[in-house]
Design an enzyme around this catalytic site. Structure first.
Site, PDB file in Angstrom:
ATOM      1  CE  LYS A 148      -2.297  -1.215   3.753  1.00  0.00           C
ATOM      2  NZ  LYS A 148      -1.847  -2.584   4.090  1.00  0.00           N
ATOM      3  NE  ARG A 157      -4.596  -2.005   9.966  1.00  0.00           N
ATOM      4  CZ  ARG A 157      -3.477  -1.587   9.358  1.00  0.00           C
ATOM      5  NH1 ARG A 157      -3.383  -0.383   8.853  1.00  0.00           N
ATOM      6  NH2 ARG A 157      -2.451  -2.386   9.270  1.00  0.00           N
ATOM      7  NE  ARG A 202       7.231  -3.315   6.102  1.00  0.00           N
ATOM      8  CZ  ARG A 202       5.906  -3.103   6.031  1.00  0.00           C
ATOM      9  NH1 ARG A 202       5.357  -2.658   4.930  1.00  0.00           N
ATOM     10  NH2 ARG A 202       5.129  -3.348   7.065  1.00  0.00           N
ATOM     11  NE  ARG A 236       6.197  -1.203  10.496  1.00  0.00           N
ATOM     12  CZ  ARG A 236       5.099  -1.239   9.755  1.00  0.00           C
ATOM     13  NH1 ARG A 236       5.050  -0.568   8.624  1.00  0.00           N
ATOM     14  NH2 ARG A 236       4.055  -1.940  10.140  1.00  0.00           N
ATOM     15  NE  ARG A 287       1.946  -5.986  11.115  1.00  0.00           N
ATOM     16  CZ  ARG A 287       3.089  -5.874  10.434  1.00  0.00           C
ATOM     17  NH1 ARG A 287       4.172  -6.515  10.838  1.00  0.00           N
ATOM     18  NH2 ARG A 287       3.129  -5.137   9.359  1.00  0.00           N
TER      19      ARG A 287
HETATM   20  P1  ADP Z   1       0.901  -2.734   7.840  1.00  0.00           P
HETATM   21  O1  ADP Z   1      -0.156  -2.423   6.811  1.00  0.00           O
HETATM   22  O2  ADP Z   1       2.124  -3.367   7.245  1.00  0.00           O
HETATM   23  O3  ADP Z   1       0.372  -3.483   9.034  1.00  0.00           O
HETATM   24  P2  ADP Z   1       0.762  -0.070   8.961  1.00  0.00           P
HETATM   25  O4  ADP Z   1       1.847   0.919   9.055  1.00  0.00           O
HETATM   26  O5  ADP Z   1      -0.434   0.271   8.133  1.00  0.00           O
HETATM   27  O6  ADP Z   1       1.458  -1.378   8.421  1.00  0.00           O
HETATM   28  O7  ADP Z   1       0.226  -0.422  10.425  1.00  0.00           O
HETATM   29  C1  ADP Z   1       1.085  -0.770  11.497  1.00  0.00           C
HETATM   30  C2  ADP Z   1       0.290  -0.932  12.796  1.00  0.00           C
HETATM   31  O8  ADP Z   1      -0.340   0.333  13.121  1.00  0.00           O
HETATM   32  C3  ADP Z   1      -0.884  -1.922  12.752  1.00  0.00           C
HETATM   33  O9  ADP Z   1      -0.470  -3.251  13.016  1.00  0.00           O
HETATM   34  C4  ADP Z   1      -1.795  -1.360  13.864  1.00  0.00           C
HETATM   35  O10 ADP Z   1      -1.320  -1.717  15.140  1.00  0.00           O
HETATM   36  C5  ADP Z   1      -1.623   0.143  13.714  1.00  0.00           C
HETATM   37  N1  ADP Z   1      -2.651   0.754  12.834  1.00  0.00           N
HETATM   38  C6  ADP Z   1      -2.423   1.376  11.648  1.00  0.00           C
HETATM   39  N2  ADP Z   1      -3.576   1.812  11.097  1.00  0.00           N
HETATM   40  C7  ADP Z   1      -4.569   1.443  11.965  1.00  0.00           C
HETATM   41  C8  ADP Z   1      -5.988   1.581  11.958  1.00  0.00           C
HETATM   42  N3  ADP Z   1      -6.647   2.178  10.958  1.00  0.00           N
HETATM   43  N4  ADP Z   1      -6.680   1.073  13.024  1.00  0.00           N
HETATM   44  C9  ADP Z   1      -6.065   0.484  14.036  1.00  0.00           C
HETATM   45  N5  ADP Z   1      -4.734   0.297  14.093  1.00  0.00           N
HETATM   46  C10 ADP Z   1      -3.977   0.771  13.081  1.00  0.00           C
END
Ligand code: ADP
Length: 190
Positions: free
Chosen positions: A14, A89, A128, A134, A146
């Site tokens: 994404k 999400r 990654r 991370r 996740r």
């Molecule tokens: P990825 O898509 O690889 O999981 P992100 O950077 O989008 O990476 O998200 C990392 C973490 O941030 C998620 O595992 C969650 O804990 C938190 N997070 C991100 N966006 C949301 C959201 N919209 N709602 C709840 N938690 C979120």
């Protein structure tokens, strides 16, 4: 405004693809993951609250991320549109987004859903983890969590947007440029 939800499991690409869409369509990028990581780095109260959830690979509570999106919309009223990356999400987040956009006299134009197989996701995320720093990318049980959270809580959003005829499924495997082209074509056809 052109508002796009860029959707897909962790590791779907994404963030990478958002960069192309931003340039091609002059949109504002809103990544809740990036926003949360900035809050953590700045050691804000919000960041401290979010950190434990993120470290475990759990979703941060809805009200926290919804509040961040509300502030972004308020601060960018003149934007041509937004790419929402990693948001919504949960169904509650999608409902809140609809309401926020209605308040700004606009709506979601499309959900672009990147489809990638689980094996490929695990591979990309562990890779990654070698360079991103991370911690949630470095442990396969956190990655599994996740992906499970995605399947349970997030994947149902395809039905939410599908019911509004806004779902566009995009093959998320292939070269970065090929996938960018597929997304570009999908947006142009809106
Ligand atoms: P990825 O898509 O690889 O999981 P992100 O950077 O989008 O990476 O998200 C990392 C973490 O941030 C998620 O595992 C969650 O804990 C938190 N997070 C991100 N966006 C949301 C959201 N919209 N709602 C709840 N938690 C979120």
């Amino acid at each position: 405004m052109l508002n796009l939800v860029l959707f897909g499991p962790p590791g779907a690409g994404k963030g990478t693809q958002a960069e192309y869409l931003i340039k091609d369509f002059d949109l504002n990028h809103v990544s809740t993951g990036d926003l949360l990581r900035s809050e953590i780095a700045a050691e804000t109260e919000l960041g401290l609250k979010a950190k434990a959830f993120m470290d475990n690979g759990d979703l941060v509570p809805d009200e926290v991320v919804i509040g961040m999106i509300g502030s972004k919309l308020e601060a960018n009223k003149d934007a041509k549109g937004f790419i929402f990356d990693g948001f919504p999400r949960t169904v509650a987040q999608a409902q809140a987004l609809d309401q926020l956009l209605t308040d700004h006299s606009t709506s979601v134009a499309a959900m672009l859903s990147l489809e990638v197989e689980k094996e490929e996701l695990m591979k990309r995320l562990l890779n990654r983890g070698l360079t991103s720093g991370r911690s949630d990318d470095q442990d396969s049980s956190i990655i599994e969590n996740r992906i499970n959270n995605y399947n349970e809580k997030t994947a149902p959003l395809k039905d939410f947007y599908g019911a509004q005829s806004k779902l566009h499924s995009i093959e998320g495997q292939g070269s970065i440029e090929e996938i960018a082209k597929r997304l570009n074509d999908a947006v142009k056809s809106l």
